[in-house]
Design a protein around this motif. Structure first.
Motif, PDB file in Angstrom:
ATOM      1  N   ILE A 181       0.836  -1.204  -0.153  1.00 31.11           N
ATOM      2  CA  ILE A 181       0.032   0.143  -0.043  1.00 31.11           C
ATOM      3  C   ILE A 181       0.866   1.242   0.029  1.00 31.11           C
ATOM      4  O   ILE A 181       1.773   1.380   0.990  1.00 31.11           O
ATOM      5  CB  ILE A 181      -1.124   0.059   1.244  1.00 31.11           C
ATOM      6  N   ASP A 182       0.815   2.006  -1.139  1.00 33.85           N
ATOM      7  CA  ASP A 182       1.724   3.143  -1.325  1.00 33.85           C
ATOM      8  C   ASP A 182       0.955   4.462  -1.182  1.00 33.85           C
ATOM      9  O   ASP A 182       0.043   4.775  -2.174  1.00 33.85           O
ATOM     10  CB  ASP A 182       2.360   2.975  -2.747  1.00 33.85           C
ATOM     11  N   VAL A 183       1.153   5.296  -0.126  1.00 37.15           N
ATOM     12  CA  VAL A 183       0.367   6.466   0.015  1.00 37.15           C
ATOM     13  C   VAL A 183       1.228   7.632  -0.586  1.00 37.15           C
ATOM     14  O   VAL A 183       2.680   7.882  -0.106  1.00 37.15           O
ATOM     15  CB  VAL A 183      -0.179   6.745   1.225  1.00 37.15           C
ATOM     16  N   ASP A 184       0.938   8.628  -1.632  1.00 35.95           N
ATOM     17  CA  ASP A 184       1.789   9.592  -2.110  1.00 35.95           C
ATOM     18  C   ASP A 184       2.149  10.745  -0.840  1.00 35.95           C
ATOM     19  O   ASP A 184       1.574  10.855  -0.028  1.00 35.95           O
ATOM     20  CB  ASP A 184       0.999  10.576  -2.965  1.00 35.95           C
ATOM     21  N   ASP A 185       3.574  10.998  -0.751  1.00 37.49           N
ATOM     22  CA  ASP A 185       3.915  11.858   0.235  1.00 37.49           C
ATOM     23  C   ASP A 185       3.243  13.190   0.195  1.00 37.49           C
ATOM     24  O   ASP A 185       3.231  13.896   1.383  1.00 37.49           O
ATOM     25  CB  ASP A 185       5.630  12.127   0.187  1.00 37.49           C
ATOM     26  N   GLU A 186       2.603  13.721  -0.936  1.00 34.68           N
ATOM     27  CA  GLU A 186       1.746  14.868  -1.128  1.00 34.68           C
ATOM     28  C   GLU A 186       0.488  14.799  -0.350  1.00 34.68           C
ATOM     29  O   GLU A 186      -0.333  15.930   0.041  1.00 34.68           O
ATOM     30  CB  GLU A 186       1.802  15.323  -2.520  1.00 34.68           C
ATOM     31  N   ILE A 187      -0.054  13.587   0.204  1.00 38.63           N
ATOM     32  CA  ILE A 187      -1.129  13.461   0.634  1.00 38.63           C
ATOM     33  C   ILE A 187      -1.024  13.107   2.057  1.00 38.63           C
ATOM     34  O   ILE A 187      -0.375  12.737   2.846  1.00 38.63           O
ATOM     35  CB  ILE A 187      -1.970  12.011   0.098  1.00 38.63           C
ATOM     36  N   ASP A 188      -1.787  14.355   2.775  1.00 30.48           N
ATOM     37  CA  ASP A 188      -2.094  14.292   4.114  1.00 30.48           C
ATOM     38  C   ASP A 188      -3.037  13.526   4.532  1.00 30.48           C
ATOM     39  O   ASP A 188      -4.096  13.702   4.775  1.00 30.48           O
ATOM     40  CB  ASP A 188      -2.295  15.739   4.693  1.00 30.48           C
ATOM     41  N   GLY A 189      -2.725  12.167   4.912  1.00 28.06           N
ATOM     42  CA  GLY A 189      -3.542  11.091   5.262  1.00 28.06           C
ATOM     43  C   GLY A 189      -4.494  11.240   6.361  1.00 28.06           C
ATOM     44  O   GLY A 189      -5.497  10.703   6.529  1.00 28.06           O
ATOM     45  N   ASP A 190      -3.992  11.918   7.281  1.00 25.73           N
ATOM     46  CA  ASP A 190      -4.642  12.319   8.619  1.00 25.73           C
ATOM     47  C   ASP A 190      -5.998  13.252   8.326  1.00 25.73           C
ATOM     48  O   ASP A 190      -6.725  13.535   9.277  1.00 25.73           O
ATOM     49  CB  ASP A 190      -3.840  12.626   9.400  1.00 25.73           C
ATOM     50  N   GLU A 191      -5.569  14.176   7.298  1.00 22.78           N
ATOM     51  CA  GLU A 191      -6.743  15.281   7.240  1.00 22.78           C
ATOM     52  C   GLU A 191      -7.652  15.063   6.143  1.00 22.78           C
ATOM     53  O   GLU A 191      -8.860  15.474   6.165  1.00 22.78           O
ATOM     54  CB  GLU A 191      -5.915  16.573   6.814  1.00 22.78           C
ATOM     55  N   LEU A 192      -6.874  14.474   4.838  1.00 23.20           N
ATOM     56  CA  LEU A 192      -7.963  14.325   3.736  1.00 23.20           C
ATOM     57  C   LEU A 192      -8.789  12.855   3.729  1.00 23.20           C
ATOM     58  O   LEU A 192      -8.428  11.840   4.351  1.00 23.20           O
ATOM     59  CB  LEU A 192      -7.344  14.073   2.431  1.00 23.20           C
ATOM     60  N   GLY A 193     -10.272  13.267   3.687  1.00 21.70           N
ATOM     61  CA  GLY A 193     -11.047  12.242   3.668  1.00 21.70           C
ATOM     62  C   GLY A 193     -11.510  11.885   2.444  1.00 21.70           C
ATOM     63  O   GLY A 193     -11.710  12.737   1.412  1.00 21.70           O
ATOM     64  N   ILE A 194     -11.978  10.236   2.233  1.00 22.65           N
ATOM     65  CA  ILE A 194     -12.477  10.017   1.173  1.00 22.65           C
ATOM     66  C   ILE A 194     -14.045   9.093   1.390  1.00 22.65           C
ATOM     67  O   ILE A 194     -14.014   8.791   2.585  1.00 22.65           O
ATOM     68  CB  ILE A 194     -11.663   8.961   0.322  1.00 22.65           C
ATOM     69  N   PRO A 195     -14.530   8.715   0.625  1.00 26.21           N
ATOM     70  CA  PRO A 195     -15.796   8.254   0.994  1.00 26.21           C
ATOM     71  C   PRO A 195     -15.412   6.683   1.480  1.00 26.21           C
ATOM     72  O   PRO A 195     -14.554   6.070   0.988  1.00 26.21           O
ATOM     73  CB  PRO A 195     -16.867   7.891  -0.332  1.00 26.21           C
ATOM     74  N   SER A 196     -16.153   6.155   2.717  1.00 26.28           N
ATOM     75  CA  SER A 196     -15.872   4.788   3.216  1.00 26.28           C
ATOM     76  C   SER A 196     -16.322   3.834   2.352  1.00 26.28           C
ATOM     77  O   SER A 196     -17.184   3.969   1.414  1.00 26.28           O
ATOM     78  CB  SER A 196     -16.333   4.848   4.419  1.00 26.28           C
ATOM     79  N   MET A 197     -15.757   2.714   2.434  1.00 24.84           N
ATOM     80  CA  MET A 197     -16.186   1.322   1.617  1.00 24.84           C
ATOM     81  C   MET A 197     -16.295   1.454   0.376  1.00 24.84           C
ATOM     82  O   MET A 197     -16.976   0.897  -0.236  1.00 24.84           O
ATOM     83  CB  MET A 197     -17.542   0.997   2.473  1.00 24.84           C
ATOM     84  N   VAL A 198     -15.066   2.427  -0.431  1.00 26.07           N
ATOM     85  CA  VAL A 198     -15.177   2.380  -1.754  1.00 26.07           C
ATOM     86  C   VAL A 198     -13.989   1.621  -2.349  1.00 26.07           C
ATOM     87  O   VAL A 198     -13.857   1.123  -3.478  1.00 26.07           O
ATOM     88  CB  VAL A 198     -15.094   3.928  -2.227  1.00 26.07           C
ATOM     89  N   VAL A 199     -12.756   1.299  -1.762  1.00 26.81           N
ATOM     90  CA  VAL A 199     -11.865   0.643  -2.145  1.00 26.81           C
ATOM     91  C   VAL A 199     -11.743  -0.836  -1.883  1.00 26.81           C
ATOM     92  O   VAL A 199     -11.285  -1.661  -2.873  1.00 26.81           O
ATOM     93  CB  VAL A 199     -10.401   1.168  -1.389  1.00 26.81           C
ATOM     94  N   GLN A 200     -12.285  -1.368  -0.624  1.00 31.26           N
ATOM     95  CA  GLN A 200     -12.206  -2.630  -0.336  1.00 31.26           C
ATOM     96  C   GLN A 200     -12.817  -3.535  -1.361  1.00 31.26           C
ATOM     97  O   GLN A 200     -12.436  -4.792  -1.724  1.00 31.26           O
ATOM     98  CB  GLN A 200     -12.883  -2.722   1.035  1.00 31.26           C
ATOM     99  N   PRO A 201     -13.958  -3.313  -2.078  1.00 28.94           N
ATOM    100  CA  PRO A 201     -14.670  -4.067  -2.851  1.00 28.94           C
ATOM    101  C   PRO A 201     -13.544  -4.331  -3.888  1.00 28.94           C
ATOM    102  O   PRO A 201     -13.426  -5.509  -4.539  1.00 28.94           O
ATOM    103  CB  PRO A 201     -15.774  -3.387  -3.396  1.00 28.94           C
ATOM    104  N   PHE A 202     -13.146  -3.478  -4.380  1.00 27.99           N
ATOM    105  CA  PHE A 202     -12.134  -3.883  -5.697  1.00 27.99           C
ATOM    106  C   PHE A 202     -10.686  -4.516  -5.201  1.00 27.99           C
ATOM    107  O   PHE A 202     -10.311  -5.342  -5.934  1.00 27.99           O
ATOM    108  CB  PHE A 202     -11.496  -2.555  -6.355  1.00 27.99           C
TER     109      PHE A 202
END
Length: 970
Positions: free
Chosen positions: A847-868
């Protein structure tokens, strides 16, 4: 020199005037606003404006304002030699360089805006034009060239040179009673029916003709080279009017309303001729132009001295100028018992008898004199206020020798301020500070004083109509039997200074109080004569005179009069009038035998009273000078102003007023102003006039005289596009429609939003159900059971702990519609490791998260990645005969979205698609997620989508790459 010329010269010398000191003659120069002192010609147009041709353009004059037009304003040449108006109202300017212009509707026309003027040009300038009944104009010059102009076109050109010597040319051009053209030349008069005919000589002058001037239709005034003036009727001499003119340089001629013939010559000045006699001569040099205007003013132009305006009353009034009084003016007037008039210039006493100044003077050793009083015993009492007094006894006029005799003046041993002489002339009463002085004339000027401390400072002392001595001080008193008593009649004016007074008769007298009140005292009460026009009188009233029911009074420069002032007793308001002459520093007025004498710094003027009170009232003519709409000038000669809505309408106005006194104005804009607005201002501004029809009304008057007729300027304010009622109605309906549509769209948007929210909630529950379906739970519990049966309690515990954590994370997802990326990554790790544990590590993952992404601040819809990810494990990696790999990447797409990439090295999309639908990776969880992403993207304005492709195209196991565009949720 011939005898008749000698007599004429002596006569003219006697009639000469010193113009600088004559109030009837006004000289305008560059100091008065002229651009030059070289004035070539003068003309009055049909609107009463006076035009002047100069070497610096043309000047339009309304009596007080000069407006100069030059080449910069459109003239073809700044040197203009002739001005004349045609019947169409065009004022023509004929220029020295041979060009022509005309002025119409506030605009000068030249070759640019009137192309036909290009051909109305000669090498020798045009001198005049004749206008036919059909408005055809015939311009001509002394070179005998004639241009026929009609309807702004040059119709024809004619050259009537006749082959004469160069000094012979056209003097005048016109038509006869027979409608034949007449050409006036030095030889005589030629006539022809058509300008194409050969001219025939119909009158041959015995002497060469020099000048020809039009008097009126078909009557001309003609001068021949011998100096004889004749009037021609049609083309024949009617009569000789004068044969003593000693000049041939006559530039202008006119006949006034009294049938006087006026001649203006370059070298001899102006002559006024009546019944073959010179009745007036004005010695003005270098005269170029001359007219008598419609108010009978005489206008004279000089090539070196500017403009002279001569008052039409000049011939009626007798004037002795200031030079006869040592240039000191006249300070006081006093009637003489012999019918003459005493006066003083402050240094000496002189007499006027039969309108002539007696040569002899009474000198008083440098004393300053302001007051003269002649007693019945032929003694003159004179002094200045508060100075020594002189008595001049045995004064006697000798009519034979035109002189007078007197004894040596006696200097009395006292000073007097104000003098009041009793009717018996036994006593002279005076005042000084708070003392009353009495001079006994029967006891050799015995002098006594009566201090009156109770009065305060005494302002004035005089005898009233009841022969009571009045003391004007802090209060008004009557001095009877050496005792002061309060004046009941003047009690209301206590504390006010009575500057002068006048007895009319035994019942009436007039008091001038503090210089601006005229109070008529009658046995029945007091009346304010000046109440209604007090603010209209310039400066303070100085003194009064009365004659034959007319009250005269004066200020520093004007003489006013009121006819029948006693009518105020009957309730009739007085009407104030003013002489049409302005004076310099008036000191006194006096009426003797129906003659009004005016003493001023100019000298002394005598005017028959009847000529004052019967003088025709000359009201000013108001006109609109300039009109501006915002900062853009509008044609002021337009019959009406029409414009669409502007912020500012500015109207500047003036008046044609040839009196020496300025105009004041009254105006109102009907539709805006309820009442007339009066004052001396000449500009009015109206802001933001609403659409509609208005009338701007203007009238003018000189001081307190009657107002002129109103001039009306219609104003039409048209509505703009948005002020039109139909447009406004349409706009209102359109706005209502737009509001309705907006409300409907907002309502529909809210409904749609609610539907999206409801659908999202449903999809979120279904997604959770898909992630926690019984199959997944059964497999997880089966794996735990297997570990327990294999006595792998530790592995079972780890697996059970991770499974419980995943269940807890999935349940927390129900509380919010978004999850921060760090939490999502943590949940994915937990899920993948459970599946990795269950499948005996058949695959690896990253699992690779871009350094430009502030993972603690930015939010995405829940339960959209796991099905894939689940699809990749179950349908991509699971069927592989060997181990596989899963890579998950989070990348920034833009400020509103991120890219999530799920890669697996599984069997690939095609092989998955070939399986039965119930087994391929397009399961319910993926389908629900795609729907959720689409709805969430619409909600947050992001084009969310899912892209499926092979990871390694062409390979046996190409794998799968899923790219998700996922909205960021605040």
């Amino acid at each position: 020199m011939k005898k008749k010329y000698l007599v004429l010269t002596i006569f003219l010398f006697l009639l000469r005037f010193t113009f600088a000191e004559n109030p009837f003659i006004k000289n305008y120069t560059i100091e008065d606003g002229l651009p030059t002192n070289k004035i070539i010609y003068v003309y009055q147009d049909s609107k009463s404006f006076i035009w002047f041709a100069t070497d610096a353009g043309v000047i339009r004059f309304d009596g007080h304002n000069f407006v100069n037009f030059k080449q910069s304003e459109g003239l073809s040449d700044d040197v203009v030699v002739r001005i004349k108006e045609d019947l169409q109202g065009r004022v023509w300017f004929l220029n020295l360089n041979g060009t022509s212009n005309f002025f119409q509707n506030g605009k000068i026309y030249n070759e640019t805006n009137a192309p036909f003027l290009k051909n109305l040009k000669t090498n020798f300038y045009l001198i005049d034009f004749y206008e036919d009944a059909d408005s055809t104009l015939y311009f001509y010059n002394t070179a005998s060239e004639v241009f026929e102009v009609k309807n702004n076109e040059i119709v024809d050109y004619f050259d009537f040179g006749f082959g004469n010597p160069s000094d012979v040319g056209l003097l005048f051009f016109g038509k006869s009673l027979k409608n034949e053209f007449l050409l006036w030349t030095a030889q005589g008069i030629y006539s022809l029916k058509s300008l194409n005919d050969i001219p025939r000589l119909t009158y041959c002058s015995p002497e060469s003709l020099v000048k020809c001037f039009s008097i009126n239709k078909n009557r001309n005034l003609v001068l021949d080279r011998t100096g004889v003036l004749s009037i021609f009727n049609d083309n024949k001499p009617e009569r000789k009017v004068f044969n003593q003119v000693e000049t041939l340089y006559i530039n202008s001629a006119a006949v006034d309303g009294d049938n006087n013939i006026w001649l203006a010559s370059y070298d001899q000045g102006v002559f006024c001729i009546n019944e073959n006699k010179i009745v007036l001569h004005l010695d003005i040099k270098q005269i170029q132009g001359f007219i008598v205007d419609n108010e009978k003013n005489i206008w004279i132009t000089s090539s070196s001295e500017g403009i002279y305006k001569i008052n039409p009353e000049l011939n009626k009034f007798n004037f002795i100028d200031n030079s006869e009084f040592e240039n000191l003016g006249v300070r006081d007037l006093e009637p003489s018992h012999n019918g003459g008039l005493w006066l003083t210039n402050g240094r000496s006493i002189q007499m006027i008898y039969n309108n002539k100044l007696v040569d002899k003077k009474i000198e008083l050793n440098g004393s300053v004199l302001n007051n003269i009083y002649e007693l019945k015993n032929n003694t003159i009492i004179t002094n200045s206020n508060g100075t020594e007094v002189y008595a001049i006894e045995k004064v006697k006029y000798n009519p034979v020798l035109n002189t007078f005799e007197y004894r040596t003046p006696i200097k009395l041993a006292f000073v007097l301020k104000n003098i009041a002489v009793s009717n018996s002339e036994k006593f002279i009463y005076s005042s000084l500070n708070n003392s009353i002085s009495i001079v006994n004339l029967e006891k050799n000027y015995y002098f006594s004083t009566y201090p009156q401390r109770s009065t305060g400072r005494i302002n004035n002392i005089f005898f009233n109509r009841k022969n009571q001595l009045v003391i004007n001080a802090t209060r008004n008193f009557v001095f009877l039997n050496d005792t002061l008593r309060n004046s009941t009649e003047l009690a209301k004016y206590n504390g006010q200074k009575i500057t002068s007074r006048l007895t009319i008769d035994k019942q009436n007298e007039i008091y001038n109080i503090i210089g601006n009140q005229l109070i008529l005292c009658n046995d029945s009460g007091t009346f304010d004569l000046a109440e209604k026009f007090r603010t209209l009188i310039d400066y303070r009233i100085r003194n009064l005179a009365y004659n034959d029911s007319t009250l005269f009074f004066f200020t520093s420069n004007s003489v006013y009069f009121i006819n029948n002032p006693l009518q105020i007793i009957k309730g009739k308001s007085p009407v104030l009038n003013r002489l049409n002459v302005e004076f310099k520093d008036i000191n006194d007025i006096l009426i003797i035998e129906n003659i009004l004498y005016i003493a001023s710094y100019d000298g002394i003027i005598s005017i028959p009273v009847k000529d004052c009170v019967t003088e025709e009232e000359k009201r000013p003519k108001p006109y609109f000078y300039k009109i501006f709409l915002d900062d853009e000038e509008y044609d002021s000669d337009s019959e009406e102003i029409v414009f669409k809505h502007r912020k500012r309408l500015s109207i500047e106005f003036a008046s044609l007023n040839f009196s020496p006194y300025p105009s004041n104005y009254s105006y109102k804009l009907e539709g805006i102003d309820q009442n007339w607005i009066s004052g001396e201002g000449t500009r009015v501004v109206y802001l933001n006039l609403s659409p509609g029809h208005y009338s701007f009304k203007l009238k003018a008057r000189k001081g307190m005289e009657n107002y002129s007729e109103e001039v009306v300027l219609p104003i039409v304010v048209k509505p703009t596009f948005f002020q039109n009622r139909i447009i406004q109605t349409f706009i209102v309906l359109f706005i209502l429609f737009v509001v309705f549509v907006i409300i409907w769209l907002v309502y529909a948007s809210q409904i749609k939003k609610k539907e999206i929210e409801s659908t999202l909630i449903t999809l979120e529950h279904k997604a959770l159900q898909s992630m926690m379906n019984p199959h997944f739970i059964f497999n997880a519990l089966g794996s735990i059971q297997r570990y327990l049966l294999q006595n792998k309690a530790e592995e079972a515990g780890i697996y059970l702990s991770q499974f419980a954590r995943l269940i807890r994370q999935n349940m927390n997802s129900l509380k919010t519609n978004s999850i921060c990326i760090d939490d999502e990554v943590e949940r994915l790790r937990n899920y993948i490791e459970l599946e990795q544990f269950r499948m005996n590590n058949k695959f690896e993952y990253t699992i690779d998260v871009d350094d430009e992404i502030d993972g603690d601040e930015l939010g995405i819809p829940s339960m959209v990645v796991q099905p894939f990810v689940e699809n990749a494990i179950w349908h991509g990696i699971s069927p592989l005969p060997e181990n596989g790999k899963i890579n998950i990447k989070f990348r920034i797409n833009d400020e509103n979205s991120v890219i999530v990439i799920v890669e697996d090295t599984g069997v690939g999309i095609k092989k998955e698609s070939a399986k039965p639908k119930s087994e391929n990776n397009l399961n319910m969880g993926v389908s629900l997620t795609e729907k959720r992403l689409k709805l969430i993207g619409e909600k947050y304005g992001v084009h969310a989508k899912v892209i499926s492709e092979e990871l390694l195209p062409g390979e046996n196991f190409p794998g799968t790459k899923i790219t998700l565009i996922v909205p960021l949720i605040p």
